[in-house]
Design a protein around this motif. Structure first.
Motif, mmCIF file in Angstrom:
data_model
loop_
_atom_site.group_PDB
_atom_site.id
_atom_site.type_symbol
_atom_site.label_atom_id
_atom_site.label_comp_id
_atom_site.label_asym_id
_atom_site.label_seq_id
_atom_site.Cartn_x
_atom_site.Cartn_y
_atom_site.Cartn_z
ATOM 1 N N ALA A 113 0.923 -1.416 0.144
ATOM 2 C CA ALA A 113 0.095 -0.267 -0.091
ATOM 3 C C ALA A 113 0.752 1.338 0.118
ATOM 4 O O ALA A 113 0.252 2.249 0.263
ATOM 5 C CB ALA A 113 -0.971 -0.008 1.243
ATOM 6 N N LYS A 114 2.200 1.080 -0.430
ATOM 7 C CA LYS A 114 2.948 2.179 -0.182
ATOM 8 C C LYS A 114 2.564 3.325 -1.101
ATOM 9 O O LYS A 114 2.856 4.665 -0.609
ATOM 10 C CB LYS A 114 4.390 1.790 -0.552
ATOM 11 N N ASP A 115 1.798 3.299 -2.097
ATOM 12 C CA ASP A 115 1.475 4.412 -3.207
ATOM 13 C C ASP A 115 0.033 5.106 -2.649
ATOM 14 O O ASP A 115 -0.433 5.870 -3.294
ATOM 15 C CB ASP A 115 1.351 3.808 -4.498
ATOM 16 N N ILE A 116 -0.366 4.349 -1.688
ATOM 17 C CA ILE A 116 -1.925 4.871 -1.237
ATOM 18 C C ILE A 116 -1.983 5.209 0.141
ATOM 19 O O ILE A 116 -2.974 5.156 0.685
ATOM 20 C CB ILE A 116 -3.060 3.895 -1.569
ATOM 21 N N GLY A 117 -0.900 5.555 0.731
ATOM 22 C CA GLY A 117 -0.761 6.031 1.977
ATOM 23 C C GLY A 117 -0.399 5.117 2.994
ATOM 24 O O GLY A 117 -0.250 5.171 4.322
ATOM 25 N N GLY A 118 0.229 3.776 2.464
ATOM 26 C CA GLY A 118 0.724 2.685 3.432
ATOM 27 C C GLY A 118 -0.542 2.031 4.067
ATOM 28 O O GLY A 118 -1.733 2.319 4.238
ATOM 29 N N TRP A 161 -1.826 11.167 14.739
ATOM 30 C CA TRP A 161 -1.291 11.948 13.424
ATOM 31 C C TRP A 161 -1.388 11.199 12.466
ATOM 32 O O TRP A 161 -1.732 10.016 12.211
ATOM 33 C CB TRP A 161 -0.031 12.398 13.849
ATOM 34 N N LEU A 162 -1.514 12.036 11.182
ATOM 35 C CA LEU A 162 -1.344 11.312 9.808
ATOM 36 C C LEU A 162 -0.013 11.006 9.645
ATOM 37 O O LEU A 162 0.960 11.340 10.456
ATOM 38 C CB LEU A 162 -1.690 12.337 8.654
ATOM 39 N N ARG A 163 0.378 9.944 8.429
ATOM 40 C CA ARG A 163 1.635 9.569 8.405
ATOM 41 C C ARG A 163 2.487 10.781 8.114
ATOM 42 O O ARG A 163 3.749 10.618 8.375
ATOM 43 C CB ARG A 163 1.595 8.616 7.262
ATOM 44 N N GLU A 164 2.139 11.533 7.291
ATOM 45 C CA GLU A 164 2.787 12.744 6.870
ATOM 46 C C GLU A 164 3.402 13.838 8.072
ATOM 47 O O GLU A 164 4.159 14.594 7.944
ATOM 48 C CB GLU A 164 2.610 13.582 5.867
ATOM 49 N N GLN A 173 11.936 10.379 12.024
ATOM 50 C CA GLN A 173 10.366 10.187 12.143
ATOM 51 C C GLN A 173 10.076 9.108 12.147
ATOM 52 O O GLN A 173 10.414 7.827 11.477
ATOM 53 C CB GLN A 173 10.103 10.823 10.639
ATOM 54 N N THR A 174 8.934 8.895 13.217
ATOM 55 C CA THR A 174 8.283 7.527 13.551
ATOM 56 C C THR A 174 7.654 7.187 12.237
ATOM 57 O O THR A 174 6.756 7.755 11.904
ATOM 58 C CB THR A 174 7.564 7.635 14.787
ATOM 59 N N LYS A 175 7.628 5.728 12.324
ATOM 60 C CA LYS A 175 6.630 5.233 11.100
ATOM 61 C C LYS A 175 5.148 4.881 11.738
ATOM 62 O O LYS A 175 4.486 4.705 10.742
ATOM 63 C CB LYS A 175 7.346 3.748 10.639
ATOM 64 N N GLY A 178 -1.863 7.074 13.067
ATOM 65 C CA GLY A 178 -2.996 6.845 13.497
ATOM 66 C C GLY A 178 -4.149 6.919 12.809
ATOM 67 O O GLY A 178 -5.189 6.385 12.849
ATOM 68 N N VAL A 179 -3.932 7.540 11.453
ATOM 69 C CA VAL A 179 -5.102 7.711 10.660
ATOM 70 C C VAL A 179 -4.796 7.902 9.071
ATOM 71 O O VAL A 179 -3.673 8.557 8.735
ATOM 72 C CB VAL A 179 -6.004 9.121 11.067
ATOM 73 N N TYR A 180 -5.375 7.407 8.093
ATOM 74 C CA TYR A 180 -5.271 7.499 6.795
ATOM 75 C C TYR A 180 -5.797 8.861 6.297
ATOM 76 O O TYR A 180 -6.795 9.308 6.888
ATOM 77 C CB TYR A 180 -5.851 6.198 5.914
ATOM 78 N N THR A 181 -5.261 9.060 5.261
ATOM 79 C CA THR A 181 -5.869 10.559 4.747
ATOM 80 C C THR A 181 -7.324 10.644 4.336
ATOM 81 O O THR A 181 -8.008 11.692 4.752
ATOM 82 C CB THR A 181 -5.089 11.147 3.432
#
Length: 427
Positions: A113-118, A161-164, A173-175, A178-181
């Motif tokens: 899922a790397k291209d859709i937000g992981g 927080w969001l991934r970014e 930066q932690t991997k 807790g939320v997808y976009t």
């Protein structure tokens, strides 16, 4: 709306308003019941905690682990003045988003899922609670999931927080996130309020997180000993001890001096409950149970005393306090996790199994993606048809695969990918 000590009406609000009910139960008690009766929680009974549930009848699954976390968290939370049902709900929910094969499966799906937000198990938990499980629907016809209260959802959000937007930890930066976009609207709602602090976990969520750490630190060691993986007396051998300490440092305490980690292990070894050798007898099993029980009490009491000393008495809720865990206690919890990791999770003989598990999930995602909604369960097939683009359809496929248990992932792979009948191993 029932008044609850330490909590406002806003804490009890739901994303989709529901009619007021005359009931002996509070809003938070209903939250707990909704998670307890969810299909996502039941599926955890067939998902890996450390050792696959197909390999041993005794070992903990994600479900039994979650029940134990809830017991620890509920009592600690109540002692600190949190509403126990909020903490209980968060503890029951904290692993709902884990896919088949535990963290190994999580790694596989994150890569796919790397291209859709992981993919992240904690973000998947929020997605399950607010979208994939079914209880209530929004005005636009889309699912609102279990429609939990704001306080319960916030407590379930371990990484708010969001991934970014993930913060730095130890200079990196932690991997974790807790939320997808595409789940941000409900995340923004649950984090709204004058007292919410961006990036900070609420008090109930902190209690859930500590209960999780404490539970798996002692229970993974217990499972590994009962499963014949090792004995604690092995740590008396210098090379074994050094390796366990190094794993603890590498995995859990990268900025801590190894002498401090060794001191934590020495303190635990000196305790009256330490079980150097367990021979499999009932008496040995009882001694192990006593060790885990005493260590849980030891760690919880230390955190409760330190927190009360800092913030005083009364209801410590939401954002009016923070959980204080003494450094020595953090080290003791980490060294228990490091012992289990050293003897179980880093074993070279397990690597081929881990590789095969990741391949199974990769094959399933590829096959389902190539066949549109043909093999998807009805609820996911409907999501697939509603998806606006290719990225959305891939997310639905990931949701479907993540929902599978270990056994169903093996069964789907055998029948759909290999064209064989699945024969579960019986022990």
């Amino acid at each position: 709306m029932t008044q609850i000590n330490g909590y406002t009406e806003a804490d009890q609000e739901r994303w989709v308003p529901e009619p007021a009910k005359k009931s002996y139960r509070t809003a938070f008690a209903r939250d707990r019941a909704r998670v307890l009766h969810s299909s996502a929680l039941r599926r955890l009974g067939a998902k890996t905690q450390v050792v696959s549930p197909t390999l041993n009848d005794f070992v903990r699954t994600r479900l039994t682990h979650s029940l134990e976390v809830a017991q620890v968290g509920r009592e600690l939370g109540a002692a600190l003045g949190c509403d126990p049902d909020i903490v209980d709900t968060a503890c029951l929910a904290h692993d709902l988003g884990h896919p088949p094969f535990g963290h190994n499966g999580e790694k596989a799906l994150n890569k796919l899922a790397k291209d859709i937000g992981g993919f992240e198990g904690n973000a998947q938990t929020l997605r399950l609670l607010t979208r994939l499980e079914t209880k209530t629907f929004r005005h636009n016809g889309h699912s609102a999931g279990l429609n939990l209260s704001r306080a319960a959802l916030d407590a379930s959000c371990k990484y708010p927080w969001l991934r970014e937007e993930a913060p730095l930890r130890n200079g990196k930066q932690t991997k974790k996130f807790g939320v997808y976009t595409d789940d941000q609207p409900v995340f923004d709602w649950l984090r709204s309020g004058p007292d919410s602090v961006p990036g900070r976990v609420c008090m109930e969520g902190q209690v859930m997180d500590l209960a999780d750490d404490i539970s798996y630190s002692v229970h993974d060691v217990e499972d590994a000993i009962v499963g014949g993986r090792f004995q604690l007396r092995w740590l008396l051998e210098s090379s074994v001890r050094d390796r366990a300490l190094q794993v603890t440092k590498d995995w859990y305490l990268p900025t801590t001096d190894e002498s401090d980690i060794d001191a934590a292990l020495t303190r635990l070894e000196a305790s009256a409950e330490w079980v150097s050798h367990a021979d499999g007898s009932r008496r040995a099993r009882a001694a192990l149970k006593d060790m885990t029980s005493q260590f849980i009490g030891r760690f919880c009491q230390a955190a409760m005393d330190a927190t009360r000393s800092e913030f005083g008495q009364g209801n410590l809720t939401r954002y009016n306090a923070q959980l204080i865990v003494p450094e020595e206690t953090e080290h003791e919890i980490a060294v228990m996790k490091g012992i289990a990791a050293n003897f179980v999770m880093t074993k070279e003989e397990l690597q081929p199994m881990y590789l095969n598990q990741r391949q199974i999930l990769t094959d399933l995602v590829d096959l389902l993606s190539d066949n549109e909604d043909k093999y998807l369960e009805p609820i996911f097939a409907a999501d697939y048809k509603d998806a606006a683009n290719e990225q959305g359809r891939l997310r639905v496929v990931i949701d479907q695969v993540a929902s599978l248990t270990d056994a169903s992932a093996l069964e789907w792979h055998a029948s759909l990918v290999k064209g064989e009948s699945y024969e579960p191993k019986l022990f």
